[in-house]
Design an enzyme around this catalytic site. Structure first.
Site, short mmCIF file in Angstrom:
data_model
loop_
_atom_site.label_atom_id
_atom_site.label_comp_id
_atom_site.label_asym_id
_atom_site.label_seq_id
_atom_site.Cartn_x
_atom_site.Cartn_y
_atom_site.Cartn_z
N GLY A 267 0.78 -1.25 0.00
CA GLY A 267 0.00 0.00 0.00
C GLY A 267 0.80 1.29 0.00
O GLY A 267 1.64 1.53 -0.87
N GLY A 268 0.53 2.10 1.00
CA GLY A 268 1.13 3.42 1.09
C GLY A 268 2.65 3.41 1.11
O GLY A 268 3.28 4.42 0.84
N LYS A 275 0.29 8.20 -0.86
CA LYS A 275 0.67 9.06 0.26
C LYS A 275 1.98 9.80 0.00
O LYS A 275 2.13 10.97 0.37
CB LYS A 275 0.79 8.24 1.54
CG LYS A 275 -0.43 7.40 1.86
CD LYS A 275 -1.66 8.24 2.04
CE LYS A 275 -2.85 7.33 2.33
NZ LYS A 275 -4.00 8.02 2.84
N HIS A 295 -5.57 14.98 3.10
CA HIS A 295 -6.07 13.61 3.29
C HIS A 295 -7.59 13.68 3.43
O HIS A 295 -8.13 13.52 4.52
CB HIS A 295 -5.41 13.04 4.56
CG HIS A 295 -5.58 11.56 4.75
ND1 HIS A 295 -5.52 10.96 5.98
CD2 HIS A 295 -5.79 10.56 3.86
CE1 HIS A 295 -5.67 9.64 5.84
NE2 HIS A 295 -5.84 9.38 4.57
N ALA A 318 -8.59 4.79 8.16
CA ALA A 318 -9.57 3.80 8.64
C ALA A 318 -10.60 4.39 9.60
O ALA A 318 -11.05 3.74 10.54
CB ALA A 318 -8.86 2.60 9.26
N CYS A 319 -11.00 5.64 9.36
CA CYS A 319 -12.02 6.28 10.18
C CYS A 319 -13.28 6.63 9.39
O CYS A 319 -14.11 7.40 9.85
CB CYS A 319 -11.47 7.54 10.85
SG CYS A 319 -10.27 7.17 12.14
N LYS A 321 -13.63 7.54 5.70
CA LYS A 321 -13.69 8.38 4.51
C LYS A 321 -14.38 7.65 3.36
O LYS A 321 -15.26 8.21 2.71
CB LYS A 321 -12.29 8.84 4.06
CG LYS A 321 -11.67 9.92 4.94
CD LYS A 321 -10.35 10.43 4.40
CE LYS A 321 -9.30 9.37 4.27
NZ LYS A 321 -8.95 8.69 5.51
N ASN A 323 -16.43 5.22 3.45
CA ASN A 323 -17.86 5.08 3.75
C ASN A 323 -18.64 6.36 3.48
O ASN A 323 -19.69 6.33 2.86
CB ASN A 323 -18.04 4.69 5.22
CG ASN A 323 -17.74 3.23 5.45
OD1 ASN A 323 -18.63 2.39 5.40
ND2 ASN A 323 -16.49 2.90 5.65
N ARG A 450 -12.18 9.15 15.48
CA ARG A 450 -12.83 8.22 16.41
C ARG A 450 -12.65 8.75 17.81
O ARG A 450 -11.58 8.65 18.39
CB ARG A 450 -12.20 6.83 16.31
CG ARG A 450 -12.46 6.12 15.00
CD ARG A 450 -11.71 4.81 14.94
NE ARG A 450 -11.91 4.19 13.64
CZ ARG A 450 -12.75 3.18 13.41
NH1 ARG A 450 -13.41 2.63 14.40
NH2 ARG A 450 -12.89 2.70 12.18
N TYR A 543 -22.99 5.39 9.22
CA TYR A 543 -23.14 4.98 7.82
C TYR A 543 -24.20 5.82 7.10
O TYR A 543 -24.11 7.05 7.13
CB TYR A 543 -23.41 3.48 7.76
CG TYR A 543 -22.31 2.68 8.42
CD1 TYR A 543 -21.08 2.52 7.80
CD2 TYR A 543 -22.49 2.14 9.70
CE1 TYR A 543 -20.05 1.81 8.42
CE2 TYR A 543 -21.47 1.43 10.33
CZ TYR A 543 -20.25 1.27 9.68
OH TYR A 543 -19.24 0.58 10.28
N ASN A 546 -25.65 9.02 8.40
CA ASN A 546 -24.84 10.24 8.50
C ASN A 546 -25.37 11.36 7.60
O ASN A 546 -25.00 12.52 7.76
CB ASN A 546 -23.37 9.94 8.17
CG ASN A 546 -22.73 9.04 9.23
OD1 ASN A 546 -23.19 9.01 10.38
ND2 ASN A 546 -21.70 8.30 8.86
P1 GTP Z 1 -7.99 5.09 4.80
O1 GTP Z 1 -8.25 4.42 3.52
O2 GTP Z 1 -7.15 4.28 5.74
O3 GTP Z 1 -7.50 6.49 4.70
O4 GTP Z 1 -9.35 5.13 5.63
P2 GTP Z 1 -10.84 5.62 5.41
O5 GTP Z 1 -11.04 6.85 6.22
O6 GTP Z 1 -11.24 5.65 3.99
O7 GTP Z 1 -11.59 4.45 6.15
P3 GTP Z 1 -12.88 3.62 5.77
O8 GTP Z 1 -13.97 4.45 5.17
O9 GTP Z 1 -12.45 2.48 4.97
O10 GTP Z 1 -13.34 3.20 7.24
C1 GTP Z 1 -13.10 1.99 7.75
C2 GTP Z 1 -13.78 1.66 9.06
O11 GTP Z 1 -14.63 2.68 9.59
C3 GTP Z 1 -14.64 0.44 8.87
O12 GTP Z 1 -14.34 -0.46 9.91
C4 GTP Z 1 -16.04 0.97 8.98
O13 GTP Z 1 -16.92 0.00 9.43
C5 GTP Z 1 -15.89 2.13 9.95
N1 GTP Z 1 -16.94 3.16 9.76
C6 GTP Z 1 -17.10 3.93 8.66
N2 GTP Z 1 -18.17 4.76 8.80
C7 GTP Z 1 -18.67 4.53 10.04
C8 GTP Z 1 -19.78 5.07 10.77
O14 GTP Z 1 -20.50 5.97 10.33
N3 GTP Z 1 -19.97 4.59 12.03
C9 GTP Z 1 -19.18 3.61 12.55
N4 GTP Z 1 -19.45 3.19 13.79
N5 GTP Z 1 -18.15 3.05 11.88
C10 GTP Z 1 -17.90 3.51 10.64
C1 SPV Z 2 -4.19 5.20 4.88
O1 SPV Z 2 -3.56 4.51 5.71
O2 SPV Z 2 -4.60 6.36 5.17
C2 SPV Z 2 -4.50 4.66 3.55
C3 SPV Z 2 -3.91 3.37 3.17
O3 SPV Z 2 -5.22 5.28 2.79
S1 SPV Z 2 -2.27 3.47 2.64
O4 SPV Z 2 -2.28 3.73 1.20
O5 SPV Z 2 -1.62 2.17 2.90
O6 SPV Z 2 -1.57 4.52 3.31
MN MN Z 3 -5.84 7.31 3.68
#
Ligand code: GTP
Ligand code: SPV
Ligand code: MN
Length: 636
Positions: A267-268, A275, A295, A318-319, A321, A323, A450, A543, A546
């Site tokens: 990945g990154g 990134k 970001h 993973a917070c 985005k 979604n 989070r 989800y 929102n």
């Molecule tokens: P990167 O690709 O790492 O930058 O992350 P991202 O921000 O795109 O993360 P992504 O949307 O993939 O979020 C991943 C996690 O967030 C999953 O485990 C989802 O289930 C959780 N998640 C997303 N939206 C919500 C929400 O509204 N409520 C809750 N409780 N969890 C959420």
């Molecule tokens: C992140 O970690 O914010 C990602 C995945 O989007 S990676 O490309 O591995 O950095």
């Molecule tokens: Mn990212």
């Protein structure tokens, strides 16, 4: 003109003590161009015509081939045929295997030691340390930015790169971040010895020779990547995934627009357009040229009345985005369309003063666990074909599997940071303007993370400056996207902590400087989908729901009166103003509360953080916002 004799024997062993950073001088290069090309002639070119590359790209390729000594060169053209050829080879070798339940989907398992970004081994290299990190307090290790001196980089590169591609093919990947030739787009060329990287870059960026036609006098970002395991391989290769976890190094030279990545294929760490280029290098270019590299996801939201707004949102890794970018609204008549899910490049227009954003990427590299038809049906639809799944599990029927997908399947192994790479154009709700070279006009910027306690579902900041301050205070529970262990709430200013390309104080100043007469500044919000009850349950369903928060935000943009309640940290919705039709059991008071004890403690902690971490680099207007907010909290 004298010619360095080394240049005439490019594939001789690099003399000991010679720096990998050595470059062929431009003058010498043009004199010896023909010689270098002839020498390259001894090296098999498996595909492509070296002579057709622009001279500066030829020079880059020749220099680095000389250094890394691959057994041949393969110049990628981005065609389907090329992808089929590489996929076939990888399937034959066992590195990829088809997921038979879908069309052209593949699964890949990495070495378990190579599963996420490695922040501790990621560096920014500048002459002046304080171009990279802030003047932190005495003895305080900087959290934002990780500095290495050019001398140390030379040493690190020299102990890794000479001969590192021995026995492997060096792929040359010409790519564009953003639509090819667009005014906000940038060009890169990545060299790599990983065909997984080639396939992933094809999904995540625009790989095409057209970039050479638009390169002209502009520069390109030089991306050098090796899995760091020359042949013959001396250690055991796990899962057919060559890597060198003990020797990982990801280094950026912003002034030179250059990225060196060694030892990881993940990945990154290895898809250098993402990134490394689109955030760390691009934020430097953006500072120089007066734009922003963030970001952030980009979404278009259309209300039942037909009016559309564009929103950019910065959440840490993973917070949520991906979604939010593909949200399926639960409120009737609403429509969300996705422009991007991870990175935004944004620039104020001289014509109308608005902030225009493009998604520099061409695909989604999304977190698999938690992604399902229930939580993100549009992402699921996107990765039904032509996608690569990394570190997910596979069922007996040739389907992918991870936690939170559908029903529980036992005894399957997947990694919490397992991901899918899927072409953005396959997203059913991709915005018709997602490849508009001019970008889309942003009305609002959202920060979020989070935050299990204390932080309300949503609040509006008081001004551009207060918004910057709020972004600078962003915190989130750690996730599996990087190597952090355990769950703790960490600072992640502007969701950029792992991706900061330069001194964070100067970055804040850059944001401040963006506010100018004649510009229409987006309003800035903060959201928190992750607040928990005393019993540890999420207080908000999240989800698709929102959209109710977005609805309130858009009403605020419209200037609807009587829907906001001022608090010490910003304006929260009045109880009746959030549309909760059809939603039962939401404990609104608990969800929206701004507890004094929590925020008083937070104010002390934040002050400590900004004073020790940003120190004298903290711009005075932000210090002022901090002091004002602390006063408001104490007056609560
Ligand atoms: P990167 O690709 O790492 O930058 O992350 P991202 O921000 O795109 O993360 P992504 O949307 O993939 O979020 C991943 C996690 O967030 C999953 O485990 C989802 O289930 C959780 N998640 C997303 N939206 C919500 C929400 O509204 N409520 C809750 N409780 N969890 C959420
Ligand atoms: C992140 O970690 O914010 C990602 C995945 O989007 S990676 O490309 O591995 O950095
Ligand atoms: Mn990212």
């Amino acid at each position: 003109m004298s010619v360095d004799p080394n240049l005439l024997t490019p594939f001789k062993k690099t003399p000991a003590g010679e720096s990998s950073l050595r470059e062929i001088s431009a003058d010498a290069y043009y004199v010896i161009n023909e010689v270098v090309v002839k020498r390259l002639g001894h090296l098999p070119i498996y595909k492509g015509d070296f002579h057709l590359l622009p001279p500066k790209v030829q020079r880059f390729v020749a220099e680095k081939a000389e250094l890394m000594r691959p057994r041949g060169i393969y110049i990628c053209d981005g065609t389907e045929h090329e992808s089929e050829e590489i996929v076939d080879k990888l399937v034959e070798r066992g590195m990829l295997s088809p997921l038979k339940a879908y069309h052209n989907n593949y699964i890949c398992r990495t070495d378990p030691k190579d599963v996420a970004r490695v922040e501790s081994k990621t560096w920014m290299v500048t002459n002046d340390k304080y171009d990279t990190v802030c003047r932190t307090a005495e003895g305080v290790e900087p959290l934002m930015g990780h500095w290495m001196s050019p001398n140390d980089l030379s040493t690190e590169l020299d102990s890794r790169f000479p001969g590192c591609m021995a026995g492997r093919i060096m792929y040359v990947i010409p790519f564009s971040m953003g639509p090819v030739g667009g005014p906000l787009s940038k060009i890169g060329v990545q060299l790599t010895d990983s065909n997984y990287v080639v396939l992933s870059m094809r999904i995540m960026t625009r790989v095409t020779h057209e970039v050479f036609d638009v390169l002209g006098n502009s520069d390109f970002t030089r991306c050098i990547h090796s899995v760091g395991l020359p042949r013959p391989v001396k250690q055991r290769v796990i899962n057919h995934w060559p890597c060198n976890p003990d020797r990982v190094l990801i280094a950026h030279r912003p002034p030179e627009r250059e990225i060196w990545s060694f030892g990881s294929g993940y990945g990154g760490n290895s898809l250098l357009g993402k990134k490394c280029f689109a955030l760390r290098i691009a934020s430097n270019i953006a500072k120089d040229e007066g734009w922003m590299a963030e970001h952030m996801l980009i979404m278009g939201v259309t209300r039942p009345c037909g009016q559309e707004h564009f929103i950019a949102a910065a959440f840490p890794s993973a917070c949520g985005k991906t979604n939010l970018a593909m949200l399926e609204p639960t409120l009737p008549g609403w429509k969300v369309r996705c422009v991007g899910d991870d990175i935004a490049w944004m620039k104020f227009s001289k014509e109308d003063g608005r902030l225009y954003a493009i998604n520099p990427e061409a695909g989604f590299f999304g977190v698999a666990p938690g992604t399902s038809k229930k939580t993100n049906p549009m992402a699921v639809a996107t990765f039904q074909a032509n996608s690569i799944f990394t570190n997910v599990a596979e069922t007996a029927d040739g389907e992918y599997y991870w936690e939170g997908l559908e029903d529980e399947v036992k005894d399957k192994s997947y990694h919490p940071n397992s991901r899918f790479a899927a072409p953005a154009r396959q997203c059913p709700i991709i915005h018709p303007k997602w490849e508009d070279p001019q970008g889309v006009p942003i009305d609002a910027i959202i920060f979020g993370g989070r935050r299990p306690a204390g932080v309300p579902l949503v609040f509006e900041t008081n001004s551009w400056l207060h918004g910057i301050y709020t972004g600078a205070c962003l915190k989130s529970e750690t996730t599996a996207a990087a190597e952090h262990k355990g769950k703790s709430v960490m600072h992640d200013p502007m969701a950029m902590r792992p991706f900061m390309g330069y001194n964070f104080g100067k970055y804040l100043q850059h944001w401040i400087d963006l506010e100018q007469p004649g510009r229409i500044m987006p309003k800035i919000y903060h959201v928190n989908w992750f607040r928990k009850s005393a019993e540890g349950k999420f207080l908000w369903p999240g989800y698709g729901e929102n959209i109710r928060v977005i609805d309130w935000i858009i009403k605020r943009l419209d200037g609807v009166e009587g829907i906001g309640k001022e608090t010490a940290i910003g304006t929260v919705p009045t109880p009746e103003s959030l549309n909760l039709d059809g939603l039962d059991g939401v404990k609104l008071d608990e969800l929206m509360s701004v507890p004094k004890e929590y925020w008083a403690e937070d104010a002390v902690e934040v002050k400590n953080f900004l004073t020790t971490q940003v120190g004298e680099d903290l711009p005075a207007p932000i210090r002022n916002e901090m002091e004002q907010q602390e006063k408001r909290i104490n007056d609560m």
